[in-house]
Motif scaffolding. Structure first.
Motif, PDB file in Angstrom:
ATOM      1  N   SER A 508       0.817  -1.203   0.000  1.00  0.00           N
ATOM      2  CA  SER A 508       0.000   0.000   0.000  1.00  0.00           C
ATOM      3  C   SER A 508       0.864   1.271   0.000  1.00  0.00           C
ATOM      4  O   SER A 508       0.580   2.225  -0.717  1.00  0.00           O
ATOM      5  N   ILE A 509       1.947   1.246   0.772  1.00  0.00           N
ATOM      6  CA  ILE A 509       2.835   2.414   0.789  1.00  0.00           C
ATOM      7  C   ILE A 509       3.506   2.589  -0.572  1.00  0.00           C
ATOM      8  O   ILE A 509       3.608   3.698  -1.095  1.00  0.00           O
ATOM      9  N   ALA A 510       3.915   1.472  -1.138  1.00  0.00           N
ATOM     10  CA  ALA A 510       4.601   1.556  -2.430  1.00  0.00           C
ATOM     11  C   ALA A 510       3.668   2.098  -3.509  1.00  0.00           C
ATOM     12  O   ALA A 510       4.072   2.859  -4.378  1.00  0.00           O
ATOM     13  N   MET A 511       2.389   1.707  -3.416  1.00  0.00           N
ATOM     14  CA  MET A 511       1.445   2.151  -4.431  1.00  0.00           C
ATOM     15  C   MET A 511       0.980   3.582  -4.152  1.00  0.00           C
ATOM     16  O   MET A 511       0.681   4.331  -5.065  1.00  0.00           O
ATOM     17  N   HIS A 512       0.875   3.928  -2.888  1.00  0.00           N
ATOM     18  CA  HIS A 512       0.338   5.248  -2.543  1.00  0.00           C
ATOM     19  C   HIS A 512       1.208   5.959  -1.508  1.00  0.00           C
ATOM     20  O   HIS A 512       0.746   6.223  -0.395  1.00  0.00           O
ATOM     21  N   PRO A 513       2.432   6.273  -1.853  1.00  0.00           N
ATOM     22  CA  PRO A 513       3.300   6.921  -0.856  1.00  0.00           C
ATOM     23  C   PRO A 513       2.709   8.224  -0.341  1.00  0.00           C
ATOM     24  O   PRO A 513       2.941   8.615   0.800  1.00  0.00           O
ATOM     25  N   GLU A 514       1.906   8.882  -1.169  1.00  0.00           N
ATOM     26  CA  GLU A 514       1.351  10.174  -0.765  1.00  0.00           C
ATOM     27  C   GLU A 514       0.416  10.030   0.429  1.00  0.00           C
ATOM     28  O   GLU A 514       0.163  10.993   1.133  1.00  0.00           O
ATOM     29  N   LYS A 515      -0.086   8.831   0.632  1.00  0.00           N
ATOM     30  CA  LYS A 515      -0.984   8.628   1.758  1.00  0.00           C
ATOM     31  C   LYS A 515      -0.225   8.319   3.043  1.00  0.00           C
ATOM     32  O   LYS A 515      -0.811   8.134   4.088  1.00  0.00           O
ATOM     33  N   HIS A 516       1.055   8.169   2.917  1.00  0.00           N
ATOM     34  CA  HIS A 516       1.835   7.736   4.076  1.00  0.00           C
ATOM     35  C   HIS A 516       3.002   8.687   4.316  1.00  0.00           C
ATOM     36  O   HIS A 516       4.105   8.257   4.604  1.00  0.00           O
ATOM     37  N   LEU A 542      13.915   0.274   4.629  1.00  0.00           N
ATOM     38  CA  LEU A 542      13.469  -0.537   3.497  1.00  0.00           C
ATOM     39  C   LEU A 542      13.387   0.354   2.262  1.00  0.00           C
ATOM     40  O   LEU A 542      12.839   1.454   2.326  1.00  0.00           O
ATOM     41  N   VAL A 543      13.963  -0.128   1.183  1.00  0.00           N
ATOM     42  CA  VAL A 543      13.778   0.550  -0.105  1.00  0.00           C
ATOM     43  C   VAL A 543      12.757  -0.280  -0.872  1.00  0.00           C
ATOM     44  O   VAL A 543      13.036  -1.420  -1.249  1.00  0.00           O
ATOM     45  N   LEU A 544      11.562   0.252  -1.061  1.00  0.00           N
ATOM     46  CA  LEU A 544      10.496  -0.492  -1.732  1.00  0.00           C
ATOM     47  C   LEU A 544      10.493  -0.217  -3.221  1.00  0.00           C
ATOM     48  O   LEU A 544      10.623   0.930  -3.641  1.00  0.00           O
ATOM     49  N   ALA A 545      10.298  -1.279  -3.983  1.00  0.00           N
ATOM     50  CA  ALA A 545      10.062  -1.089  -5.418  1.00  0.00           C
ATOM     51  C   ALA A 545       8.615  -0.670  -5.575  1.00  0.00           C
ATOM     52  O   ALA A 545       7.737  -1.176  -4.885  1.00  0.00           O
ATOM     53  N   ARG A 546       8.354   0.260  -6.456  1.00  0.00           N
ATOM     54  CA  ARG A 546       6.967   0.689  -6.629  1.00  0.00           C
ATOM     55  C   ARG A 546       6.243  -0.093  -7.709  1.00  0.00           C
ATOM     56  O   ARG A 546       5.073   0.135  -7.970  1.00  0.00           O
ATOM     57  N   GLN A 547       6.945  -1.006  -8.336  1.00  0.00           N
ATOM     58  CA  GLN A 547       6.320  -1.732  -9.432  1.00  0.00           C
ATOM     59  C   GLN A 547       5.286  -2.720  -8.908  1.00  0.00           C
ATOM     60  O   GLN A 547       5.535  -3.481  -7.979  1.00  0.00           O
ATOM     61  N   GLN A 548       4.138  -2.689  -9.544  1.00  0.00           N
ATOM     62  CA  GLN A 548       2.988  -3.452  -9.093  1.00  0.00           C
ATOM     63  C   GLN A 548       3.244  -4.958  -8.975  1.00  0.00           C
ATOM     64  O   GLN A 548       2.828  -5.598  -8.041  1.00  0.00           O
ATOM     65  N   SER A 549       3.938  -5.523  -9.917  1.00  0.00           N
ATOM     66  CA  SER A 549       3.955  -6.984 -10.006  1.00  0.00           C
ATOM     67  C   SER A 549       5.087  -7.644  -9.231  1.00  0.00           C
ATOM     68  O   SER A 549       5.256  -8.843  -9.305  1.00  0.00           O
TER      69      SER A 549
END
Ligand SMILES: [Zn+2]
Ligand SMILES: [Zn+2]
Length: 701
Positions: A508-516, A542-549
């Motif tokens: 969720s953070i990776a997909m929507h960083p603006e919310k966190h 943690l370095v999160l990849a933002r790629q969905q899959s």
């Protein structure tokens, strides 16, 4: 094709397509016009065209042409709900006639009750069938557009609109002509589109930039990417529109105020729809007279919420598909705090319909639920609810209670109550969102004709996740948003099999960083950096990849190399920063072979392991055994062999060994005592290729 038009200067004959489901009043409309019109009309009703019986579209077309030849204008009295159904009739405009549409957009409930009454069957079964037919039709409804070939379209949303339209056509003499264009349409589609656009503009302005305002420049830049983001993401199973059916929470047995509840439902639906891609939210109630349904419906329409993606539905939530014709893959249960069957209402009905499987599956995730929280339970494929209704998940939600005879009575404190109800819907919709996102990332590899087994993916995940347990209610995920996270991961008995919500939180953070914003340290188009919520050392990012899959290392392929490199260099940058502050810190960058949290993430962790969060063997071994895959090695492997090697989870069961001298220790406290003072060299294999990141003088200590 050879219709005789007496005088082309004169007003043309008209073909009017009535558009609306059964019970929307099409025939009544035609009858009313024809009763008082000075123009000759013919009503072509597909239901009776065949000597009083239903006929075909072709028969309607033929009769329409015949009537036009006789100089009559024509009503096409059939549902005409989609473009394809209409197209043949629109082609009649080739015969030098005008083609109009009158759209009867009356509330579904009105149509249903009318069509029930008309058939004279008031019984439940008939009502259910009528509802099924109407609802099914409405699902595939496409509102007409001028570019289909209509010269005029009139929209009617209520009786007054209908009366106005009847008058318009009744007063139309043989020589009169109505103005062209589209009339009376509520601009819901356009507006909700605009809403979505605005939302995505916000999304694209990521935190971490110096300003929170969207500057004109960034806005313009964002516009470029907008199209790809707005257009529905490529859902794996393209034929499934994820749909959550939910009862109104707290308004039945818990006696929550209906006005306040309906405001909150609409507010939350409005908030979540833009995040849900094409997925739909459906508020369900058993009774046609449902006050909550009509209140929500009215409020949603006032706010111009897209009624194709958020609507109300009358029916039994456990039989929406079989009896109501509504396809939902997720249903919400207004649960009790013990998450037990019984008690009546929706809770009893859902547990009964789902069979004992649901209780067991629920038990595997949680024993109790707090007000405002939700828990997502994948339904076993053996459950009748999955087989008969296509439901793959049940989300239990507990709302606030305003009933003095029930637990957690709020004593009419609506400040608390509304806050709690908002939380409940947030938890519910986030749970649904996690299902939507989870399944949208799995391309459908199997035979497209096969029934998509969405539970398969969940099972798959559960296998991966089993070794790391997480809390299964939504508490952590919502805490995360408020910035206060307690470590409940190790609280023992409540074990999760699927991705727990904490595990999903990364996604969720990776997909929507603006919310966190409160947890995000850095973000770009490709990565997000956060502190590990349960740091296992003095510095642990943690370095999160933002790629969905990309869930984890196993999903990584050569095409992700660039991303991995970026993650690595972002990691290095943070190491540099930390070492500038404290040059004694030594770091490793790496991935867990099997991630405990969904979404590929690189651990940047200092090698002191001074942390109270480091509590057990799995924690220790996941960072100090071969289970931890150094980023440098991963990069090399992906480059050379197209994917990274992953270590079996079995190594996590190995002995507790010092990460420097490799001496074995009986338990965590003893190990920690040793590690604090051990100054041996790191193992040989770590001393090459910059696997260990230390300021030069530190490794020789
Ligand atoms: Zn991890
Ligand atoms: Zn040692």
């Amino acid at each position: 094709m050879d219709v005789q038009i007496e005088d082309s200067e004169k007003a043309k004959q008209i073909v009017v397509l009535l558009i609306g489901p059964p019970g929307s009043g099409k025939s009544t409309f035609c009858d009313s016009v024809m009763r008082s019109s000075h123009r000759p009309w013919s009503r072509i009703c597909q239901d009776i065209i065949n000597n009083g019986k239903a006929g075909s579209k072709a028969q309607c077309l033929k009769m329409a042409i015949d009537s036009l030849k006789e100089g009559k204008s024509v009503f096409i009295d059939r549902c005409n709900l989609d473009r394809e159904q209409r197209s043949e009739f629109i082609k009649l405009s080739g015969l030098e006639v005008e083609v109009h549409a009158v759209v009867l957009e009356l509330p579904a409930q009105v149509c249903i009750s009318r069509s029930v009454k008309r058939t004279g069957h008031e019984g439940n079964l008939q009502g259910g069938r009528a509802a099924a037919v109407v609802n099914k039709m409405l699902q595939s409804k496409e509102l007409p557009k001028l570019n289909e070939g209509f010269s005029r379209i009139m929209f009617c949303y209520n009786d007054a609109d209908v009366e106005n339209a009847v008058n318009t056509y009744s007063m139309l003499g043989p020589m009169d002509k109505l103005p062209s264009g589209c009339f009376g349409q509520k601009n819901s589609d356009t507006k909700s589109q605009l809403g979505i656009m605005k939302f995505f503009k916000k999304v694209n302005t990521l935190p971490g930039s110096s300003s929170n305002e969207t500057t004109e420049a960034t806005r313009k830049a964002n516009e470029k990417t907008e199209n790809s983001r707005v257009s529905p993401t490529k859902h794996g199973s393209a034929d499934i529109v994820h749909t959550l059916a939910f009862p109104s929470i707290s308004t039945a047995d818990f006696q929550f105020d209906l006005e306040k509840a309906s405001d909150i439902i609409v507010e939350k639906a409005e908030e979540f729809l833009p995040k849900l891609g094409t997925a739909r939210l459906v508020l369900v109630d058993l009774s046609h007279g449902s006050k909550i349904l009509s209140a929500v419906k009215a409020k949603a329409s006032r706010k111009n919420i897209d009624s194709a993606r958020f609507f109300t539905f009358v029916g039994d939530i456990t039989k929406l598909h079989s009896e109501g014709g509504l396809q939902c893959n997720v249903i919400a249960n207004a649960a009790n705090w013990r998450l037990k069957p019984g008690g009546g209402g929706v809770n009893a009905a859902i547990f009964k319909a789902a069979g004992p499987d649901l209780e067991a599956a629920t038990r595997a995730r949680a024993n109790t639920l707090l007000p405002g929280k939700a828990v997502v339970v994948p339904l076993p494929s053996t459950s009748p609810l999955q087989n008969a209704e296509g439901i793959t998940h049940v989300i239990h939600v507990l709302g606030p209670n305003m009933n003095p005879n029930r637990p957690n009575y709020l004593n009419n404190d609506y400040t608390k109550g509304c806050k709690s109800l908002r939380e409940a819907y947030t938890s519910l919709f986030e749970g649904f969102l996690s299902i939507v996102q989870d399944q949208s990332k799995f391309p459908k590899r199997s035979n497209p004709a096969a029934v998509p087994d969405s539970s398969e993916n969940i099972e798959d995940d559960s296998e991966r996740n089993k070794k790391f347990k997480g809390p299964q209610d939504m508490a952590v995920a919502s805490n995360l948003e408020s910035g206060s996270v307690e470590d409940t991961r190790d609280s023992g008995k409540k074990m999760s099999k699927g991705w727990s919500s904490w595990a999903l939180a990364l996604h969720s953070i990776a997909m929507h960083p603006e919310k966190h914003e409160n947890v995000v340290l850095e973000s770009s188009d490709d990565i997000v950096v956060i502190n590990d919520q349960y740091p296992k050392a003095r510095k642990h990012l943690l370095v999160l990849a933002r790629q969905q899959s990309l869930d984890g290392l196993e999903d990584v392929r050569r095409e992700n190399l660039q991303l991995l490199q970026e993650m690595h260099s972002v990691g290095l940058k943070w190491v540099e920063k930390f070492q500038n502050e404290d040059s004694s810190l030594i770091f490793r960058l790496g991935y867990h072979s099997v991630p405990s949290m969904r979404q590929l993430h690189l651990h940047v962790i200092s090698q002191d392991f001074e942390s109270d969060n480091l509590k057990n063997k799995k924690h220790w071994n996941s960072f100090t055994s071969s289970f931890f895959r150094d980023s440098v090695d991963v990069l090399e492997e992906v480059k050379s062999q197209g994917k990274a090697n992953v270590e079996s989870e079995d190594v996590l069961k190995g002995e507790l060994r010092c990460n420097r001298c490799r001496s074995a220790h009986p338990n965590i406290p003893k190990l920690k005592t040793h590690v604090r003072s051990c100054r041996s060299q790191f193992p040989e294999h770590l001393l090459h290729n910059n696997l260990l990141l230390a300021r030069p003088e530190r490794l020789d200590e």
